[in-house]
Design a protein around this motif. Sequence first.
Motif, mmCIF file in Angstrom:
data_model
loop_
_atom_site.group_PDB
_atom_site.id
_atom_site.type_symbol
_atom_site.label_atom_id
_atom_site.label_comp_id
_atom_site.label_asym_id
_atom_site.label_seq_id
_atom_site.Cartn_x
_atom_site.Cartn_y
_atom_site.Cartn_z
ATOM 1 N N PRO A 167 2.904 2.316 4.411
ATOM 2 C CA PRO A 167 4.275 2.399 4.971
ATOM 3 C C PRO A 167 4.352 3.201 6.252
ATOM 4 N N SER A 168 3.405 4.099 6.461
ATOM 5 C CA SER A 168 3.440 4.942 7.665
ATOM 6 C C SER A 168 2.589 4.363 8.800
ATOM 7 N N SER A 169 1.977 3.214 8.556
ATOM 8 C CA SER A 169 1.142 2.540 9.570
ATOM 9 C C SER A 169 0.051 3.447 10.125
ATOM 10 N N VAL A 170 -0.609 4.189 9.224
ATOM 11 C CA VAL A 170 -1.713 5.057 9.647
ATOM 12 C C VAL A 170 -2.976 4.221 9.849
ATOM 13 N N ASN A 230 -7.099 8.428 3.262
ATOM 14 C CA ASN A 230 -7.534 9.243 4.400
ATOM 15 C C ASN A 230 -7.583 10.722 4.046
ATOM 16 N N GLU A 231 -6.688 11.153 3.188
ATOM 17 C CA GLU A 231 -6.704 12.553 2.758
ATOM 18 C C GLU A 231 -7.924 12.845 1.879
ATOM 19 N N GLN A 266 5.619 1.506 -10.776
ATOM 20 C CA GLN A 266 4.267 2.044 -10.864
ATOM 21 C C GLN A 266 3.880 2.727 -9.551
ATOM 22 N N PRO A 267 3.179 3.842 -9.619
ATOM 23 C CA PRO A 267 2.756 4.532 -8.399
ATOM 24 C C PRO A 267 1.871 3.640 -7.525
ATOM 25 N N GLN A 268 1.971 3.851 -6.228
ATOM 26 C CA GLN A 268 1.208 3.060 -5.265
ATOM 27 C C GLN A 268 0.082 3.892 -4.655
ATOM 28 N N VAL A 269 -0.997 3.202 -4.289
ATOM 29 C CA VAL A 269 -2.061 3.824 -3.510
ATOM 30 C C VAL A 269 -1.799 3.506 -2.050
ATOM 31 N N ARG A 270 -1.788 4.544 -1.197
ATOM 32 C CA ARG A 270 -1.482 4.361 0.212
ATOM 33 C C ARG A 270 -2.699 4.707 1.067
ATOM 34 N N GLU A 271 -2.723 4.128 2.244
ATOM 35 C CA GLU A 271 -3.820 4.413 3.177
ATOM 36 C C GLU A 271 -3.874 5.899 3.507
ATOM 37 N N THR A 272 -2.721 6.526 3.607
ATOM 38 C CA THR A 272 -2.705 7.957 3.927
ATOM 39 C C THR A 272 -3.346 8.784 2.813
ATOM 40 N N ASP A 273 -3.208 8.323 1.558
ATOM 41 C CA ASP A 273 -3.837 9.031 0.438
ATOM 42 C C ASP A 273 -5.357 8.931 0.524
#
Length: 221
Positions: A212-215, A88-89, A79-86
Amino acid sequence: MIRFVPLRRRVRDSIARFTRDARATVLIEMAFAIPFLVLVGFGGLEIANLTLTQTRISQIGLNAADNASRIAAGSNLAQPQVRETDINEVFAGVETQAGNLDFKTHGRIILSSLERNDDGGQWIHWQRCYGDLDVESSYGEAGDGEEGTDFPGMGFEGAEVTAAAGTAVMFVEIYYDYQPLLYGKVVGQRRMHSTAAFNIREARDLTQVYNPSSVAVSNCD
């Protein structure tokens, strides 16, 4: 023979001619009318700017909720994940759309993931914020409703937005302190507030927000 007209008579005659001249009446009327017209004109400009700003703030909230409902990254194997970078965008898009409103300084947007808890009740799983305006959510904070069924959802009392099982609602609250053009004392401090909500567009991993990118995390502290 040169005839000299007394100064008093010349002044009297000049005043008489001036009073008979229609152009003098127009000048007097304009002298009184122009300040009033300028006042009304700039007042109309202020009202128009206030209305336009409110519309822009509402549209920014709608677009942010819509964009947040679409974010998810992954593959066909999971399943697709929601990321902090998303997230922030999404907030970067808010700043771009706000343009000359200086939203970061005078505004705040609160993005909440409204979901179902294990008991079948409503739950604010996570919450992210952007903007320096010191305001809190009017409808709850992250963790509210984690257990039980007492938390009704988010939104106006009696008309709360709720999430269905296995899905999530991206609920946006947006606040902005209006910056007057000219009539600050007349308009007074006006805090604009708008809400928007969109159900996520496709199934996603609801367990957490990944980083994963530690943003930097856009926390609401």
